[in-house]
Design a protein around this motif. Structure first.
Motif, PDB file in Angstrom:
ATOM      1  N   ARG A 131     -14.877  13.895 -17.457  1.00  0.00           N
ATOM      2  CA  ARG A 131     -13.554  14.075 -18.036  1.00  0.00           C
ATOM      3  C   ARG A 131     -13.679  15.042 -19.225  1.00  0.00           C
ATOM      4  O   ARG A 131     -14.779  15.273 -19.750  1.00  0.00           O
ATOM      5  CB  ARG A 131     -12.963  12.756 -18.511  1.00  0.00           C
ATOM      6  N   ILE A 132     -12.540  15.640 -19.646  1.00  0.00           N
ATOM      7  CA  ILE A 132     -12.503  16.456 -20.876  1.00  0.00           C
ATOM      8  C   ILE A 132     -11.253  16.080 -21.674  1.00  0.00           C
ATOM      9  O   ILE A 132     -10.369  15.387 -21.154  1.00  0.00           O
ATOM     10  CB  ILE A 132     -12.478  17.977 -20.568  1.00  0.00           C
ATOM     11  N   GLU A 133     -11.225  16.516 -22.939  1.00  0.00           N
ATOM     12  CA  GLU A 133     -10.044  16.305 -23.787  1.00  0.00           C
ATOM     13  C   GLU A 133      -9.109  17.493 -23.569  1.00  0.00           C
ATOM     14  O   GLU A 133      -9.302  18.562 -24.163  1.00  0.00           O
ATOM     15  CB  GLU A 133     -10.457  16.245 -25.266  1.00  0.00           C
ATOM     16  N   ALA A 134      -8.160  17.354 -22.666  1.00  0.00           N
ATOM     17  CA  ALA A 134      -7.202  18.452 -22.442  1.00  0.00           C
ATOM     18  C   ALA A 134      -5.923  17.861 -21.870  1.00  0.00           C
ATOM     19  O   ALA A 134      -5.951  16.817 -21.208  1.00  0.00           O
ATOM     20  CB  ALA A 134      -7.780  19.477 -21.468  1.00  0.00           C
ATOM     21  N   ASP A 135      -4.799  18.542 -22.105  1.00  0.00           N
ATOM     22  CA  ASP A 135      -3.522  18.072 -21.553  1.00  0.00           C
ATOM     23  C   ASP A 135      -3.628  18.044 -20.021  1.00  0.00           C
ATOM     24  O   ASP A 135      -4.051  19.038 -19.406  1.00  0.00           O
ATOM     25  CB  ASP A 135      -2.408  19.037 -22.000  1.00  0.00           C
TER      26      ASP A 135
ATOM     27  N   PRO B 113      -9.644  38.017  -7.898  1.00  0.00           N
ATOM     28  CA  PRO B 113      -8.460  37.815  -7.040  1.00  0.00           C
ATOM     29  C   PRO B 113      -8.753  36.956  -5.811  1.00  0.00           C
ATOM     30  O   PRO B 113      -7.856  36.354  -5.236  1.00  0.00           O
ATOM     31  CB  PRO B 113      -8.065  39.237  -6.626  1.00  0.00           C
ATOM     32  N   GLN B 114     -10.012  36.849  -5.423  1.00  0.00           N
ATOM     33  CA  GLN B 114     -10.350  36.033  -4.250  1.00  0.00           C
ATOM     34  C   GLN B 114     -10.267  34.537  -4.577  1.00  0.00           C
ATOM     35  O   GLN B 114      -9.900  33.725  -3.746  1.00  0.00           O
ATOM     36  CB  GLN B 114     -11.789  36.343  -3.807  1.00  0.00           C
ATOM     37  N   VAL B 115     -10.598  34.178  -5.826  1.00  0.00           N
ATOM     38  CA  VAL B 115     -10.699  32.757  -6.190  1.00  0.00           C
ATOM     39  C   VAL B 115      -9.312  32.141  -6.353  1.00  0.00           C
ATOM     40  O   VAL B 115      -8.488  32.628  -7.134  1.00  0.00           O
ATOM     41  CB  VAL B 115     -11.494  32.589  -7.505  1.00  0.00           C
ATOM     42  N   ASN B 116      -9.028  31.085  -5.580  1.00  0.00           N
ATOM     43  CA  ASN B 116      -7.733  30.387  -5.756  1.00  0.00           C
ATOM     44  C   ASN B 116      -7.911  28.953  -6.264  1.00  0.00           C
ATOM     45  O   ASN B 116      -6.943  28.278  -6.591  1.00  0.00           O
ATOM     46  CB  ASN B 116      -6.905  30.396  -4.467  1.00  0.00           C
ATOM     47  N   VAL B 117      -9.189  28.511  -6.344  1.00  0.00           N
ATOM     48  CA  VAL B 117      -9.468  27.176  -6.885  1.00  0.00           C
ATOM     49  C   VAL B 117     -10.658  27.279  -7.835  1.00  0.00           C
ATOM     50  O   VAL B 117     -11.671  27.918  -7.499  1.00  0.00           O
ATOM     51  CB  VAL B 117      -9.821  26.175  -5.752  1.00  0.00           C
ATOM     52  N   ILE B 118     -10.540  26.664  -9.010  1.00  0.00           N
ATOM     53  CA  ILE B 118     -11.658  26.589  -9.946  1.00  0.00           C
ATOM     54  C   ILE B 118     -12.030  25.117 -10.128  1.00  0.00           C
ATOM     55  O   ILE B 118     -11.153  24.286 -10.399  1.00  0.00           O
ATOM     56  CB  ILE B 118     -11.305  27.217 -11.315  1.00  0.00           C
ATOM     57  N   VAL B 119     -13.322  24.786  -9.937  1.00  0.00           N
ATOM     58  CA  VAL B 119     -13.812  23.421 -10.125  1.00  0.00           C
ATOM     59  C   VAL B 119     -14.748  23.422 -11.324  1.00  0.00           C
ATOM     60  O   VAL B 119     -15.652  24.272 -11.407  1.00  0.00           O
ATOM     61  CB  VAL B 119     -14.554  22.913  -8.864  1.00  0.00           C
ATOM     62  N   LEU B 120     -14.533  22.498 -12.258  1.00  0.00           N
ATOM     63  CA  LEU B 120     -15.351  22.443 -13.473  1.00  0.00           C
ATOM     64  C   LEU B 120     -16.077  21.106 -13.571  1.00  0.00           C
ATOM     65  O   LEU B 120     -15.442  20.044 -13.507  1.00  0.00           O
ATOM     66  CB  LEU B 120     -14.460  22.623 -14.710  1.00  0.00           C
ATOM     67  N   ALA B 121     -17.415  21.184 -13.754  1.00  0.00           N
ATOM     68  CA  ALA B 121     -18.211  20.029 -14.187  1.00  0.00           C
ATOM     69  C   ALA B 121     -18.531  20.323 -15.641  1.00  0.00           C
ATOM     70  O   ALA B 121     -19.389  21.171 -15.943  1.00  0.00           O
ATOM     71  CB  ALA B 121     -19.488  19.899 -13.368  1.00  0.00           C
ATOM     72  N   ALA B 122     -17.835  19.678 -16.563  1.00  0.00           N
ATOM     73  CA  ALA B 122     -17.836  20.102 -17.974  1.00  0.00           C
ATOM     74  C   ALA B 122     -19.094  19.671 -18.727  1.00  0.00           C
ATOM     75  O   ALA B 122     -19.478  18.494 -18.691  1.00  0.00           O
ATOM     76  CB  ALA B 122     -16.601  19.533 -18.669  1.00  0.00           C
ATOM     77  N   VAL B 123     -19.690  20.629 -19.420  1.00  0.00           N
ATOM     78  CA  VAL B 123     -20.845  20.320 -20.283  1.00  0.00           C
ATOM     79  C   VAL B 123     -20.384  19.468 -21.463  1.00  0.00           C
ATOM     80  O   VAL B 123     -21.047  18.510 -21.869  1.00  0.00           O
ATOM     81  CB  VAL B 123     -21.507  21.628 -20.779  1.00  0.00           C
ATOM     82  N   GLY B 124     -19.197  19.844 -22.024  1.00  0.00           N
ATOM     83  CA  GLY B 124     -18.662  19.116 -23.182  1.00  0.00           C
ATOM     84  C   GLY B 124     -17.311  18.504 -22.869  1.00  0.00           C
ATOM     85  O   GLY B 124     -16.908  18.417 -21.710  1.00  0.00           O
TER      86      GLY B 124
END
Ligand code: GYE
Length: 334
Positions: free
Chosen positions: A131-135, A96-107
């Motif tokens: 970058r990733i393959e996602a909408d 509940p504390q997290v309001n932002v998620i940052v991803l450095a994608a492996v794939g």
């Protein structure tokens, strides 16, 4: 009391009540949306791992900038495994504390479900580095390099390094084959290598960008053929591993075989200065300030940020000379 007087009094009471009501609403302004500041941000940062100097600089950027801005940073090292990144996503979605998620994608694939769950949970998601393959509706923005353009720069650099060579045979040591950085650097190189007659005579990926694997790949290439004029390595650590294998085979890197690498880290610069690395295509790891600024805009409902913010970066060449390269290195942060 006549009817008309009664009506006038009733009307007066109604108007008074209405004005009282209005003045009451004027006294209590309508609720306004909260304006977030950096101190309101708790970021769940899903980092790939610690596979290179570039990665270390990228992690430092996020730690240092979070500290300077008063952002609460929760760091997760994925050990270069996509399944760990899914676990981290679920952990941060439920936090509940997290309001932002940052991803450095492996794939590049496999993130759709957790992205949908993060969106449903009202979490801001920002992609950094890869970058990733996602909408694109499933994340706020992607802040990272144009790796395809980097690959094209690598081909042009190799063409220049081989301009006086009759042979134009290049072997490739790729980064982890799941990573968009490796996929796009390979693609960009092939788009431009024909401009000077380069052919890629062998290619193999180093799982997890592991330089030990990279050195073994180069040793095998040299055992199979001495007809190699260039090495195209997807980061500095793999380029340096190739240089070490070339020297161990009794050949001179920068003379017998030209080497091109990526990232332009301090280590890469040392090999440029020695002349063993012919060219180093820069990739900017210091992305945290842009990422945090974008995330804050997202929290405040500002959708003015484009879906991709390409990194600004250059390239460096041994031909610039040791003194010039050293003076540039002295100014760099990584
Ligand atoms: O080139 C490499 C790291 O995604 C740009 O990942 C990054 C790449 C970088 O492992 O050193």
């Amino acid at each position: 009391m006549t009817n008309s007087r009664t009506i006038r009094i009733a009307a007066a009471i109604a108007v008074t009540a209405l004005l009282a009501g209005c003045s009451a609403s004027a006294a209590t302004p309508p609720a306004t949306a909260k304006t977030y500041t950096y101190k309101d941000m708790t970021v769940g940062f899903i980092q790939t791992g610690s596979e290179s100097g570039w990665r270390a600089a990228n992690t430092s950027s996020f730690n240092e900038d979070a500290k300077s801005k008063g952002i609460t940073l929760k760091f997760y090292d994925s050990q270069n495994k996509i399944e760990n990144q899914i676990t981290a996503f679920n952990q941060f979605i439920q936090d509940p504390q997290v309001n932002v998620i940052v991803l450095a994608a492996v794939g590049t694939t496999g993130y759709d479900d957790v992205l949908k769950q993060a969106k449903a949970a009202g979490k801001v998601v920002v992609l950094e580095d890869r970058r990733i393959e996602a909408d694109s509706s499933l994340y706020y923005t992607y802040i990272g390099s144009d790796f395809n353009a980097e690959g094209q720069k690598g081909a042009k650099a190799m063409c220049d390094l081989l301009k006086n060579s009759t042979g134009k045979k290049v072997v490739e040591i790729g980064g982890d084959q799941a990573a968009s950085a490796a996929i796009d650097r390979a693609k960009g190189f092939r788009e431009k290598m024909g401009d000077c007659g380069i052919t890629v005579t062998a290619t193999q990926s180093a799982p997890g960008w592991d330089p030990v694997q990279g050195k073994a790949i180069m040793e095998a290439y040299l055992k199979n053929s001495k007809d190699i004029q260039g090495v195209y390595a997807h980061n500095d650590e793999l380029a340096i591993a190739a240089i070490q294998a070339i020297e161990a085979a009794g050949l001179t890197p920068g003379k017998d075989i030209q080497v091109v690498g990526f990232d332009a880290t301090a280590n890469g610069f040392k090999y440029l200065i020695s002349g063993k690395l012919g060219a180093d295509i820069e990739c900017n790891p210091l992305l945290a300030p842009q990422v945090y600024e974008a995330a804050l805009k997202a929290l405040n409902g500002d959708n003015s940020v484009p879906k991709w913010v390409p990194s600004q970066e250059g390239e460096f060449f041994a031909a610039q000379g040791a003194a010039t390269l050293q003076s540039i290195l002295d100014t760099r942060k990584y």
